[in-house]
Design a protein around this motif. Structure first.
Motif, PDB file in Angstrom:
ATOM      1  N   TYR A 225       0.813   3.944  -2.836  1.00  0.00           N
ATOM      2  CA  TYR A 225       0.464   5.481  -2.721  1.00  0.00           C
ATOM      3  C   TYR A 225       1.709   6.224  -3.106  1.00  0.00           C
ATOM      4  CZ  TYR A 225      -0.498   9.649   0.020  1.00  0.00           C
ATOM      5  OH  TYR A 225      -0.662  10.978   0.329  1.00  0.00           O
ATOM      6  N   LEU A 226       2.910   5.890  -2.979  1.00  0.00           N
ATOM      7  CA  LEU A 226       4.205   6.712  -3.417  1.00  0.00           C
ATOM      8  C   LEU A 226       4.094   6.557  -4.742  1.00  0.00           C
ATOM      9  CD1 LEU A 226       6.494   6.216  -0.435  1.00  0.00           C
ATOM     10  CD2 LEU A 226       5.074   8.145  -0.922  1.00  0.00           C
ATOM     11  N   ASN A 227       3.570   5.966  -5.660  1.00  0.00           N
ATOM     12  CA  ASN A 227       3.765   5.520  -7.097  1.00  0.00           C
ATOM     13  C   ASN A 227       5.215   4.863  -7.413  1.00  0.00           C
ATOM     14  OD1 ASN A 227       1.301   6.953  -7.538  1.00  0.00           O
ATOM     15  ND2 ASN A 227       2.241   8.783  -7.755  1.00  0.00           N
TER      16      ASN A 227
ATOM     17  N   GLU B 100       0.729  -1.254  -0.014  1.00  0.00           N
ATOM     18  CA  GLU B 100      -0.081  -0.105   0.012  1.00  0.00           C
ATOM     19  C   GLU B 100       0.975   1.218  -0.096  1.00  0.00           C
ATOM     20  OE1 GLU B 100      -0.496  -2.683   1.914  1.00  0.00           O
ATOM     21  OE2 GLU B 100      -2.443  -3.340   1.642  1.00  0.00           O
ATOM     22  N   ILE B 101       1.791   1.268   0.842  1.00  0.00           N
ATOM     23  CA  ILE B 101       2.862   2.462   0.817  1.00  0.00           C
ATOM     24  C   ILE B 101       3.477   2.639  -0.481  1.00  0.00           C
ATOM     25  CG2 ILE B 101       5.050   3.330   1.766  1.00  0.00           C
ATOM     26  CD1 ILE B 101       4.117   1.809   4.684  1.00  0.00           C
TER      27      ILE B 101
ATOM     28  N   HIS C  64       3.583  14.419  -2.984  1.00  0.00           N
ATOM     29  CA  HIS C  64       3.549  14.221  -1.741  1.00  0.00           C
ATOM     30  C   HIS C  64       4.442  15.052  -1.010  1.00  0.00           C
ATOM     31  CE1 HIS C  64       1.750  10.606  -3.025  1.00  0.00           C
ATOM     32  NE2 HIS C  64       2.549  10.253  -3.907  1.00  0.00           N
TER      33      HIS C  64
END
Length: 132
Positions: free
Chosen positions: A31-33, A27-28, A99
């Motif tokens: 989220y950070l692409n 997931e991290i 981000h």
């Protein structure tokens, strides 16, 4: 300075980051692409182990005298981690486009902890009298 507060708060910071990297690596990365492949997940899990290790070290050392000549390796390890992390994050803040809120938040936390551990490392601790 009461190092118990600094050690406890840094232990909690390390623990939260370590748990997030351990249980939510996919997931991290998403989220950070960042491409979520086996190497990315491996590095996040190894970073999790490092954060959790530092966290438990700080948690277990929170009751001891830290600073000056007392527990110098613990103080210096934390100082090195937070100073190098703060320098790296300060360099990245000016160049990052996505981000930004995460990077600025982490930068502030790292700079604050770096300053606190510089102070702890450079000063001698004083024993506090416990009330009976």
């Amino acid at each position: 300075m009461n190092t118990k507060i600094v050690m406890t708060s840094s232990a909690l910071f390390y623990g939260v980051i370590g748990i997030l990297f351990s249980f939510l690596p996919n997931e991290i990365a998403g989220y950070l692409n960042v491409e979520s492949n086996i190497i990315t997940i491996l590095f996040l899990k190894i970073m999790s182990a490092l954060y959790l290790g530092f966290g438990i070290l700080n948690w277990m050392a929170k009751e001891t005298l830290i600073g000056g000549i007392y527990n110098k390796p613990i103080a210096f390890g934390n100082l090195m981690h937070f100073c190098v992390g703060a320098i790296t994050l300060v360099k990245v803040v000016s160049n990052i486009k996505t981000h930004l809120e995460i990077v600025i938040s982490l930068t502030l936390v790292y700079v604050i902890f770096a300053i606190l551990f510089v102070y702890i490392f450079r000063t001698n601790p004083t024993k506090t009298k416990k009330k009976k």
